[in-house]
Design a protein around this motif. Structure first.
Motif, mmCIF file in Angstrom:
data_model
loop_
_atom_site.group_PDB
_atom_site.id
_atom_site.type_symbol
_atom_site.label_atom_id
_atom_site.label_comp_id
_atom_site.label_asym_id
_atom_site.label_seq_id
_atom_site.Cartn_x
_atom_site.Cartn_y
_atom_site.Cartn_z
ATOM 1 N N MET A 1 58.990 1.135 48.108
ATOM 2 C CA MET A 1 58.734 -0.053 48.922
ATOM 3 C C MET A 1 57.283 -0.514 48.797
ATOM 4 N N LEU A 2 56.358 0.436 48.812
ATOM 5 C CA LEU A 2 54.951 0.100 48.955
ATOM 6 C C LEU A 2 54.146 0.235 47.675
ATOM 7 N N GLY A 3 54.643 1.005 46.707
ATOM 8 C CA GLY A 3 53.927 1.163 45.452
ATOM 9 C C GLY A 3 52.678 2.003 45.558
ATOM 10 N N SER A 4 52.542 2.750 46.638
ATOM 11 C CA SER A 4 51.355 3.574 46.869
ATOM 12 C C SER A 4 51.783 4.848 47.579
ATOM 13 N N THR A 5 51.415 5.985 47.028
ATOM 14 C CA THR A 5 51.790 7.245 47.684
ATOM 15 C C THR A 5 51.019 7.441 48.992
ATOM 16 N N VAL A 6 49.795 6.925 49.034
ATOM 17 C CA VAL A 6 49.009 7.047 50.272
ATOM 18 C C VAL A 6 49.683 6.271 51.401
ATOM 19 N N GLU A 7 50.049 5.021 51.102
ATOM 20 C CA GLU A 7 50.723 4.211 52.128
ATOM 21 C C GLU A 7 52.103 4.777 52.453
ATOM 22 N N ALA A 8 52.782 5.329 51.449
ATOM 23 C CA ALA A 8 54.095 5.932 51.701
ATOM 24 C C ALA A 8 53.971 7.092 52.681
ATOM 25 N N GLU A 9 52.942 7.927 52.512
ATOM 26 C CA GLU A 9 52.735 9.049 53.441
ATOM 27 C C GLU A 9 52.405 8.541 54.844
ATOM 28 N N ASP A 10 51.630 7.460 54.919
ATOM 29 C CA ASP A 10 51.332 6.864 56.222
ATOM 30 C C ASP A 10 52.622 6.392 56.898
ATOM 31 N N ALA A 11 53.513 5.782 56.095
ATOM 32 C CA ALA A 11 54.780 5.293 56.645
ATOM 33 C C ALA A 11 55.667 6.439 57.096
ATOM 34 N N VAL A 12 55.668 7.527 56.336
ATOM 35 C CA VAL A 12 56.443 8.710 56.739
ATOM 36 C C VAL A 12 55.922 9.243 58.065
ATOM 37 N N GLN A 13 54.611 9.318 58.207
ATOM 38 C CA GLN A 13 54.026 9.819 59.450
ATOM 39 C C GLN A 13 54.367 8.907 60.623
ATOM 40 N N GLU A 14 54.315 7.594 60.402
ATOM 41 C CA GLU A 14 54.663 6.643 61.469
ATOM 42 C C GLU A 14 56.135 6.784 61.853
ATOM 43 N N THR A 15 56.992 7.044 60.874
ATOM 44 C CA THR A 15 58.411 7.259 61.157
ATOM 45 C C THR A 15 58.606 8.498 62.011
ATOM 46 N N TRP A 16 57.853 9.545 61.712
ATOM 47 C CA TRP A 16 57.921 10.770 62.518
ATOM 48 C C TRP A 16 57.485 10.493 63.958
ATOM 49 N N LEU A 17 56.423 9.716 64.125
ATOM 50 C CA LEU A 17 55.950 9.389 65.470
ATOM 51 C C LEU A 17 57.000 8.592 66.238
ATOM 52 N N ARG A 18 57.654 7.659 65.551
ATOM 53 C CA ARG A 18 58.691 6.863 66.214
ATOM 54 C C ARG A 18 59.900 7.724 66.570
ATOM 55 N N LEU A 19 60.192 8.699 65.718
ATOM 56 C CA LEU A 19 61.283 9.616 66.035
ATOM 57 C C LEU A 19 60.974 10.396 67.306
ATOM 58 N N GLY A 20 59.724 10.833 67.427
ATOM 59 C CA GLY A 20 59.342 11.603 68.610
ATOM 60 C C GLY A 20 59.426 10.816 69.894
ATOM 61 N N MET B 1 62.143 3.920 58.672
ATOM 62 C CA MET B 1 61.168 3.931 57.582
ATOM 63 C C MET B 1 61.097 2.556 56.922
ATOM 64 N N SER B 2 62.249 1.932 56.731
ATOM 65 C CA SER B 2 62.287 0.615 56.107
ATOM 66 C C SER B 2 61.575 -0.429 56.962
ATOM 67 N N ARG B 3 61.789 -0.360 58.281
ATOM 68 C CA ARG B 3 61.104 -1.298 59.173
ATOM 69 C C ARG B 3 59.591 -1.089 59.134
ATOM 70 N N VAL B 4 59.170 0.165 59.076
ATOM 71 C CA VAL B 4 57.741 0.460 58.995
ATOM 72 C C VAL B 4 57.164 -0.118 57.710
ATOM 73 N N CYS B 5 57.850 0.110 56.599
ATOM 74 C CA CYS B 5 57.381 -0.405 55.316
ATOM 75 C C CYS B 5 57.361 -1.930 55.302
ATOM 76 N N LEU B 6 58.381 -2.543 55.894
ATOM 77 C CA LEU B 6 58.433 -3.998 55.952
ATOM 78 C C LEU B 6 57.241 -4.540 56.722
ATOM 79 N N ASP B 7 56.925 -3.909 57.844
ATOM 80 C CA ASP B 7 55.754 -4.329 58.621
ATOM 81 C C ASP B 7 54.473 -4.189 57.797
ATOM 82 N N MET B 8 54.368 -3.091 57.045
ATOM 83 C CA MET B 8 53.166 -2.866 56.235
ATOM 84 C C MET B 8 53.060 -3.902 55.120
ATOM 85 N N LEU B 9 54.185 -4.239 54.492
ATOM 86 C CA LEU B 9 54.168 -5.251 53.439
ATOM 87 C C LEU B 9 53.751 -6.612 53.999
ATOM 88 N N ARG B 10 54.309 -6.950 55.162
ATOM 89 C CA ARG B 10 53.978 -8.244 55.768
ATOM 90 C C ARG B 10 52.533 -8.299 56.230
#
Length: 308
Positions: A24-43, A61-70
């Protein structure tokens, strides 16, 4: 669900979420940030009524990535060097090497550059549907579109990823190029069904890559009892790819897929799987096999446009 259980379950889906984020993001750094945000939302979510946690996490995760892209506002001016230097294997030293190899294989620098030209909604629709076989009716609510509109977004994105079809601009393939691609595909199918291994080798680039989705692998596995060759998700090299196809394609024929020559397995008048080909200088450099019904539903397959 208690926190310890959620943590264990989340870890089982982490690699998948990382893969979604990277595409989605083309960046492993941003992908890890999105994974962490998904974990926080799960909690912070009430998941007691969630029957499919993996699907729920993919949606979040998709919604997080969409927000980051926008939020990028305008297209990132990232260079090829940025994409090349940020290697998925650098993100988690403890990750399974085979997983990281597949992640790096599945999305090259060229693909990332093309994906960066898509709108956020196009990118999400294409990545989720074509790369992860998520049905359009599940993608639609994420981007606030109807399933039909989501299908159109994915189709438009797919055309841009695959390259312009004939008549779509100065860089469109010439009629001669299209004819050559069709003839290469026809020759490949003929050599495959007739079991001519050496002829297959002449049509394949030495470094050819074959990628098959899970449904295609499962179908090939089921056919092993009938003597069909095995098929892996990712196969490298002309010898291995030729070995995977020798004796196959008995009911496959040349078709047009999203305006470009391809092939399809059509045992009963319906395309049960499709074969995509990337042809360079008369040789196949990449071959894809898609059999997932949800993914096939998003393709524009013209069975009449065939000469085989």
């Amino acid at each position: 669900m208690d926190n310890e259980f959620l943590a264990r379950e989340f870890e089982t889906h982490r690699d998948h979420l990382r893969a979604v984020g990277y595409r989605m993001l083309g960046s492993t750094v941003e992908a890890e940030d999105a994974v962490q945000e998904t974990w926080l939302r799960l909690g912070g979510a009430d998941t007691t009524a969630v029957a499919n946690l993996g699907g729920w996490l993919t949606t979040v995760m998709s919604r997080v990535c969409l927000d980051m892209l926008r939020s990028r506002g305008s297209r990132r001016e990232s260079s090829l060097d940025e994409h090349a230097q940020v290697d998925p294997a650098d993100t988690d030293p403890g990750a399974a090497p085979e997983h990281e190899a597949l992640l790096a294989d599945s999305v090259g620098v060229a693909m990332l550059v093309v994906l960066d030209t898509l709108s956020p909604a196009e990118r999400l629709a294409f990545v989720l549907h074509d790369m992860f076989a998520v049905p359009f009716d599940e993608i639609a609510p994420i981007i606030d579109r109807s399933p039909a509109a989501t299908r159109q977004l994915a189709s438009r994105a797919r055309r841009r990823v695959q390259g312009p079809a004939a008549g779509e601009g100065a860089d469109a393939p010439s009629p001669a190029d299209t004819a050559q691609r069709r003839q290469v595909i026809k020759a490949f199918l003929t050599a495959s069904r007739e079991g001519r291994f050496d002829d297959l080798l002449t049509l394949l680039d030495p470094d050819v890559v074959l990628r098959a989705d899970d449904a295609a692998v499962a179908a090939a596995t089921a056919a092993l009892a009938h003597g069909a060759p095995a098929l892996a998700g990712v196969v490298h090299g002309a010898d291995a790819v030729a070995g995977a196809f020798v004796g196959r394609a008995r009911e496959a024929r040349v078709v047009t897929l999203d305006g470009r020559p391809a092939a399809a397995y059509v045992p009963d008048g319906t395309a049960r799987s499709v074969f995509t080909f990337t042809v360079v200088a008369g040789r196949i450099v990449e071959l894809g096999v898609v059999a997932d019904p949800g993914t096939l539903a998003g393709f524009d397959i013209d069975l009449a446009a065939t000469d085989a």
